[in-house]
Design a protein around this motif. Structure first.
Motif, PDB file in Angstrom:
ATOM      1  N   UNK A  85     -99.539 -56.681 -73.102  1.00 15.72           N
ATOM      2  CA  UNK A  85     -99.976 -57.836 -72.310  1.00 15.72           C
ATOM      3  C   UNK A  85    -100.908 -58.774 -73.065  1.00 15.72           C
ATOM      4  N   UNK A  86    -101.759 -58.211 -73.919  1.00 15.97           N
ATOM      5  CA  UNK A  86    -102.743 -59.034 -74.612  1.00 15.97           C
ATOM      6  C   UNK A  86    -102.092 -59.982 -75.630  1.00 15.97           C
ATOM      7  N   UNK A  87    -100.820 -59.776 -75.933  1.00 14.45           N
ATOM      8  CA  UNK A  87    -100.122 -60.613 -76.906  1.00 14.45           C
ATOM      9  C   UNK A  87     -99.147 -61.589 -76.241  1.00 14.45           C
ATOM     10  N   UNK A  88     -99.283 -61.742 -74.927  1.00 17.23           N
ATOM     11  CA  UNK A  88     -98.421 -62.676 -74.195  1.00 17.23           C
ATOM     12  C   UNK A  88     -98.712 -64.117 -74.607  1.00 17.23           C
ATOM     13  N   UNK A  89     -97.678 -64.938 -74.556  1.00 16.27           N
ATOM     14  CA  UNK A  89     -97.795 -66.377 -74.779  1.00 16.27           C
ATOM     15  C   UNK A  89     -96.929 -67.074 -73.728  1.00 16.27           C
ATOM     16  N   UNK A  90     -96.981 -68.396 -73.712  1.00 15.44           N
ATOM     17  CA  UNK A  90     -96.131 -69.137 -72.784  1.00 15.44           C
ATOM     18  C   UNK A  90     -95.231 -70.091 -73.564  1.00 15.44           C
ATOM     19  N   UNK A  91     -94.107 -70.425 -72.943  1.00 11.76           N
ATOM     20  CA  UNK A  91     -93.185 -71.416 -73.480  1.00 11.76           C
ATOM     21  C   UNK A  91     -93.363 -72.700 -72.688  1.00 11.76           C
ATOM     22  N   UNK A  92     -93.635 -73.771 -73.380  1.00 11.20           N
ATOM     23  CA  UNK A  92     -93.907 -75.043 -72.712  1.00 11.20           C
ATOM     24  C   UNK A  92     -92.617 -75.748 -72.295  1.00 11.20           C
ATOM     25  N   UNK A  93     -92.771 -76.688 -71.362  1.00  9.22           N
ATOM     26  CA  UNK A  93     -91.666 -77.562 -70.988  1.00  9.22           C
ATOM     27  C   UNK A  93     -90.555 -76.886 -70.223  1.00  9.22           C
ATOM     28  N   UNK A  94     -90.890 -75.917 -69.370  1.00 14.18           N
ATOM     29  CA  UNK A  94     -89.888 -75.223 -68.585  1.00 14.18           C
ATOM     30  C   UNK A  94     -89.940 -75.690 -67.127  1.00 14.18           C
ATOM     31  N   UNK A  95     -88.813 -75.617 -66.452  1.00 13.08           N
ATOM     32  CA  UNK A  95     -88.742 -76.001 -65.050  1.00 13.08           C
ATOM     33  C   UNK A  95     -88.187 -74.848 -64.223  1.00 13.08           C
ATOM     34  N   UNK A  96     -88.623 -74.804 -62.975  1.00  8.70           N
ATOM     35  CA  UNK A  96     -88.097 -73.814 -62.046  1.00  8.70           C
ATOM     36  C   UNK A  96     -86.698 -74.233 -61.611  1.00  8.70           C
ATOM     37  N   UNK A  97     -86.010 -73.352 -60.872  1.00  6.39           N
ATOM     38  CA  UNK A  97     -84.681 -73.684 -60.370  1.00  6.39           C
ATOM     39  C   UNK A  97     -84.718 -74.894 -59.447  1.00  6.39           C
ATOM     40  N   UNK A  98     -85.878 -75.158 -58.840  1.00  5.81           N
ATOM     41  CA  UNK A  98     -86.007 -76.310 -57.950  1.00  5.81           C
ATOM     42  C   UNK A  98     -86.519 -77.553 -58.672  1.00  5.81           C
ATOM     43  N   UNK A 132    -101.996 -65.946 -68.932  1.00  2.08           N
ATOM     44  CA  UNK A 132    -101.126 -64.776 -69.090  1.00  2.08           C
ATOM     45  C   UNK A 132    -101.749 -63.507 -68.550  1.00  2.08           C
ATOM     46  N   UNK A 133    -103.076 -63.391 -68.577  1.00  6.17           N
ATOM     47  CA  UNK A 133    -103.718 -62.145 -68.156  1.00  6.17           C
ATOM     48  C   UNK A 133    -103.539 -61.878 -66.670  1.00  6.17           C
ATOM     49  N   UNK A 134    -103.282 -62.915 -65.886  1.00  9.14           N
ATOM     50  CA  UNK A 134    -103.129 -62.724 -64.441  1.00  9.14           C
ATOM     51  C   UNK A 134    -101.839 -62.001 -64.096  1.00  9.14           C
ATOM     52  N   UNK A 135    -100.920 -61.900 -65.046  1.00  7.80           N
ATOM     53  CA  UNK A 135     -99.622 -61.285 -64.753  1.00  7.80           C
ATOM     54  C   UNK A 135     -99.371 -60.072 -65.632  1.00  7.80           C
TER      55      UNK A 135
END
Length: 248
Positions: A85-98, A132-135
């Motif tokens: 978990x401590x090595x999590x990152x995010x991918x920018x520019x993503x959209x939900x199905x909606x 990321x830590x919240x998940x």
């Protein structure tokens, strides 16, 4: 001795008009070619969608460190392990199905009984909840998803770069799942692929996208636009020639 005079070509077949004809034909052919190029892109998109649906219908393959990546890319896979978990990152520019803007949460999964890990695209989060830590999930998990090839940065000066924020050495937000680059900040050797997690029936976050929600992109609309422009050029030039002939 009889001298035969050579008829003078019509003015639409000489001089500056020849250049106009060539220019009009070139534009017309280019527009038609662009239209067929978009139709080819549409065919490729449809083929990719069909391949994805076929992969979803196949039984999942157990992923291990010895699995040949070439045999599982695009296929459903299942893997067990524990999130780093401590090595999590995010991918920018993503959209939900909606269509809501956000990010995707990307976490390495330490494969059960192995020193290797694999990156898991766990799904969508609102941008405001990108911490990321919240998940973090600390219990062992079994993940099912689609194996994907790494998204390497194109060899172009115009391609966006993944860089740390000023004063930081770690990159927390990425443009793409560049596995070799992300490897530099992960403490376990990564498999040369990543897994796009499939929905597990949970309504919580992060939320994997619906794998059956496929679209054909804008290619058909673009093709119709190019063909329409070609028709406008063709008809417009014919009208111009008719007007010029009427002045004769």
């Amino acid at each position: 001795m009889t001298i035969t005079s050579v008829p003078t070509p019509h003015r639409l077949l000489r001089g500056w008009w020849i250049a106009k004809h060539l220019f009009a034909v070139t534009i017309f052919v280019m527009l038609i070619a662009l239209g067929f190029w978009q139709l080819d892109r549409l065919a490729q998109r449809r083929a990719a969608n069909a391949a994805r649906l076929a992969a979803l219908s196949q039984p999942a393959i157990r992923l291990t460190p010895t699995t040949d990546p070439a045999t599982v890319i695009g296929r459903r896979v299942v893997v067990s392990g524990t999130f780093r978990n401590e090595e999590s990152v995010v991918l920018r520019g993503k959209r939900s199905d909606s269509g809501v803007d956000g990010v995707h949460l990307l976490t390495p999964l330490q494969i059960e009984g192995s020193e290797y890990a694999v990156l898991i695209d766990r799904g969508w989060l609102p941008s405001a909840q990108g911490a990321t830590t919240a998940y973090a999930v600390t219990r062992p998990v079994t993940i099912e998803g689609i194996a994907q090839a790494p998204q390497l940065r194109p060899d172009s000066p115009l391609a966006g770069r993944d860089l740390p924020l000023p004063g930081e050495t770690r990159i927390n937000a990425w443009l793409r799942v560049d596995v070799p680059a992300i490897q530099q900040q992960v403490g376990a050797p990564l498999l040369p692929l990543f897994i796009a997690q499939l929905p597990d029936g949970s309504s919580g976050l992060p939320r994997p996208p619906d794998p059956y929600r496929l679209d054909e992109g804008p290619h058909l609309g673009y093709a119709l636009q190019w063909f329409t422009f070609a028709a406008i050029v063709g008809v417009g030039y014919i009208v111009l020639l008719r007007q010029e002939l009427q002045r004769t």
